[in-house]
Design an enzyme around this catalytic site. Structure first.
Site, PDB file in Angstrom:
ATOM      1  N   LYS A 162      -3.970  -9.248   5.731  1.00 25.83           N
ATOM      2  CA  LYS A 162      -3.198  -8.015   5.840  1.00 25.83           C
ATOM      3  C   LYS A 162      -3.959  -6.955   6.622  1.00 25.83           C
ATOM      4  CE  LYS A 162      -0.876  -6.636   2.246  1.00 25.83           C
ATOM      5  NZ  LYS A 162      -0.528  -6.164   0.886  1.00 25.83           N
ATOM      6  N   GLY A 190       5.349  -5.436   7.699  1.00 26.83           N
ATOM      7  CA  GLY A 190       5.136  -6.842   8.021  1.00 26.83           C
ATOM      8  C   GLY A 190       4.258  -7.077   9.227  1.00 26.83           C
ATOM      9  N   ARG A 244       5.848   8.066   2.339  1.00 29.96           N
ATOM     10  CA  ARG A 244       6.930   8.498   3.230  1.00 29.96           C
ATOM     11  C   ARG A 244       8.251   8.056   2.623  1.00 29.96           C
ATOM     12  NH1 ARG A 244       8.313   3.494   4.988  1.00 29.96           N
ATOM     13  NH2 ARG A 244       6.655   1.990   5.421  1.00 29.96           N
ATOM     14  N   HIS A 280       7.558 -11.395   6.606  1.00 27.21           N
ATOM     15  CA  HIS A 280       7.025 -10.365   5.700  1.00 27.21           C
ATOM     16  C   HIS A 280       7.707  -9.018   5.888  1.00 27.21           C
ATOM     17  CE1 HIS A 280       4.027 -13.359   4.844  1.00 27.21           C
ATOM     18  NE2 HIS A 280       3.653 -13.367   6.090  1.00 27.21           N
TER      19      HIS A 280
END
Length: 645
Positions: free
Chosen positions: A146, A153, A281, A223
């Site tokens: 990640k 994603g 956000r 993802h």
């Protein structure tokens, strides 16, 4: 603090959605745009708009233009600079109100490594992770690579074995650098049978924090989420209480202000959940929360930013019904969900009372590789989950959107899938149900639509021929055989023969004369509509011709037909053995070498489009005999890349 004029520092559907609330509150909405967006819907709906010369990521230009327009506040939307702590600080330093959490919160939670370390210290359940590749074995495969500054994603790869690790990390780093300007990545245990559960939180400047329930966003490809809903069918009341209270606890420890989302990975087998990230956000999927609570999150963000307390407590929040959101993307599910480009030739939909459309596109808009391929979000609401799924499926079927390949039919397949309707929506849903997510079209409806298209084409071409439109349809000064028109659908050719009588068009599919003969009587026809009677039944359809293609939709989804030429074009040449670009993009890496042997499945080059990397692999063993591109080249979809003998 009283706000009068707010700049939306974003584009597309989210800019339009925020602008709507700003105007509903009696405030002035300011939009910003680049050249390609100057005719966009969100720009047309703003009160003021200014052009950016250097793109949506130039912080200083945005702030300088905001000052010129006497902007009181900036709402960043999602994506772009929405989670950029530096931008937040610059905005505040210019005495402009930032609609969102503090820069310190953005900075801490925006770094996935530091955020997880914080949660560990705060006793928030968190999955084991490492930044050292050498520690991969300790975590255990499968592993998820990640991006530390990532989201949406991008910069993510699932690694199933040690031999995949180095290439996956390198690709994730490149993608993260391209998307976020930060190439740091880390490794985390990948939970195969999981759900993605997230909690919407809302905080003010006085320490008050509440949650607005959970959303389940487990159905994803690459993802990235494509279907989200609220509430989650999987959570019991005890689990819901546990996971939402954990989210509020974390938000309070962060002294969180404005709207935010705490995301968790939920283990289907053990009922355990672990912290994933905090999105500081507004989320793409925020409409499902608004539908089940009746609360406008953008309005609450603006009120908090202006210094007001939350106007409700946790006990005031009432959850009603079930909402489902489907993300409509310009992408091809039959081509590994790769993004598509094109021009929106038409756009129409049913506008049902139980449907909300968040879209920023209109007829004539170009879909380019420059931005995310999401075209719209379609949200349904009803008393039950099954009703909501049925309403959304019906709405998607009614959408007439020719000119761009979309995931519309795939979304319908998901919503009508038996496993989905039973709530078995774990993260492996698409992989598990993939072959069932492409339902066969009704052959009878296809036949009727094709025949109606022939009738529409005959009428349309006749009325648009300024020299011959005074003649009766099919008029000749001699005896000719029946007229012929051929379509291509899914690589199959359909040949129709037709002729006119006094009142009807008689038509049949070649080789099926006896069983497919039909009579068509026109009732109403225009540039984008045909209503006709076919064999005693009424067909009412939207229809659009674009290039050599026609799209027709009678309420069962768009049917895209290619009109085949009467004669083949001798100039069309296909290079045998060539690999072609699956989409428009930029060649960023080439592994293949001229005259070198390759194995089937070997990555030959990497194409970047819409901030995502796509590996082009050899389809067979062979030798590279021709190279048609070099690193840095921009290529169109279908362009020859290299040749394998």
């Amino acid at each position: 603090m009283k706000l009068k004029k707010i700049l939306v520092a974003n584009r597309g559907e989210i800019a339009l959605r925020i602008i709507k609330t700003i105007k509903e509150m009696g405030l002035e909405a300011v939009a910003m745009y680049v050249e390609i967006d100057k005719n966009s819907v969100y720009v047309q709906n703003s009160d003021h708009a200014f052009k950016l010369d250097n793109g949506y990521m130039d912080q200083d230009e945005i702030i300088n233009k905001a000052k010129q327009f006497n902007v009181d506040a900036i709402h960043p939307g999602y994506g772009f600079l929405s989670e950029n702590a530096e931008f937040c600080k610059k905005v505040k330093n210019e005495k402009i109100v930032w609609i969102g959490p503090d820069a310190e919160t953005i900075e801490l939670m925006g770094d996935k490594i530091n955020s997880k370390n914080f949660c560990v210290k705060q006793n928030i359940p968190t999955l084991s992770k490492t930044s050292k590749l050498s520690d991969a074995k300790k975590i255990g495969y499968p592993i998820l690579v990640k991006a530390s500054a990532g989201g949406g994603g991008k910069g993510m790869r699932v690694v199933n074995s040690p031999k995949e690790l180095d290439d996956s990390v390198a690709a994730a780093k490149r993608e993260a650098k391209s998307s976020f300007g930060d190439n740091r990545v880390f490794l985390e245990k990948f939970i195969e049978k999981s759900r993605h559960i997230e909690v919407q939180v809302l905080g003010d400047n006085f320490g008050n924090v509440i949650h607005l329930g959970e959303r389940e966003c487990s159905i994803q490809r690459r993802h990235q989420k494509i279907i989200e809903e609220s509430p989650s069918l999987r959570l019991t009341e005890d689990l819901r209480q546990n996971i939402t209270s954990t989210a509020v606890e974390l938000a309070k420890k962060l002294n969180y202000k404005s709207a935010g989302t705490v995301e968790f990975i939920f283990d289907e087998n053990t009922n355990e959940f672990w912290f994933l990230e905090v999105n500081t956000r507004l989320q793409v999927e925020h409409p499902v929360t608004e539908m089940v609570t009746g609360i406008d999150l953008v309005k609450e963000q603006i009120k908090v930013a202006s210094g007001k307390r939350l106007s409700f407590q946790q006990s005031d929040i009432v959850f009603k019904g079930h909402a489902i959101e489907a993300r409509l993307y310009a992408e091809n599910p039959n081509n590994d969900f790769l993004p598509e480009t094109g021009t929106v030739a038409n756009l129409s939909f049913s506008s049902s009372a139980n449907i909300r459309w968040d879209s920023g596109i209109k007829k004539g808009d170009k879909v380019t590789p420059d931005f995310d391929p999401m075209l719209a979000k379609v949200i349904s609401f009803s008393e039950t989950r099954e009703e909501s799924a049925n309403i959304l499926s019906k709405e998607l079927k009614s959408i007439h959107l020719p000119g761009v390949v979309t995931n519309k039919d795939f979304l319908i397949g998901c919503l009508e899938n038996k496993s989905f309707l039973r709530g078995k929506t774990t993260s492996d849903f698409i992989e598990r149900e993939y072959k069932k997510l492409f339902p066969l079209k009704d052959k009878g409806n296809i036949d009727r639509c094709m025949k109606a298209t022939v009738a529409w084409l005959q009428f349309y071409q006749k009325t648009n021929n300024s020299n011959l439109n005074f003649l009766p349809r099919n008029w000749t000064n001699g005896i000719l055989p029946k007229s012929t028109l051929s379509f291509q659908l899914n690589d199959e050719e359909y040949i129709f023969k037709y002729s006119n009588t006094e009142n009807f068009l008689e038509i049949y599919r070649e080789h099926f004369e006896r069983i497919s003969l039909s009579k068509i009587e026109m009732i109403e026809v225009s540039e984008n509509l045909i209503i006709c009677e076919i064999d005693g039944t009424i067909l009412n359809a939207s229809i659009t011709k674009f290039g050599e293609n026609i799209s027709i939709n009678s309420g069962q989804g768009d049917l895209i037909l290619r009109i085949l030429p009467t004669f083949n074009d001798p100039n069309e040449v296909v290079t045998e053995g060539s690999l072609t670009a699956p989409m428009p993009g930029k060649i960023i890496k080439i592994n293949a070498k001229l005259n070198k042997s390759v194995k089937a499945g070997e990555t030959l080059l990497i194409l970047e489009a819409m901030k995502m990397e796509h590996a082009v692999k050899a389809v067979s063993d062979g030798k590279i005999s021709e190279m048609y591109v070099k690193t840095g080249d921009q290529v169109e979809s279908g362009a020859n890349l290299l040749k394998i003998d």
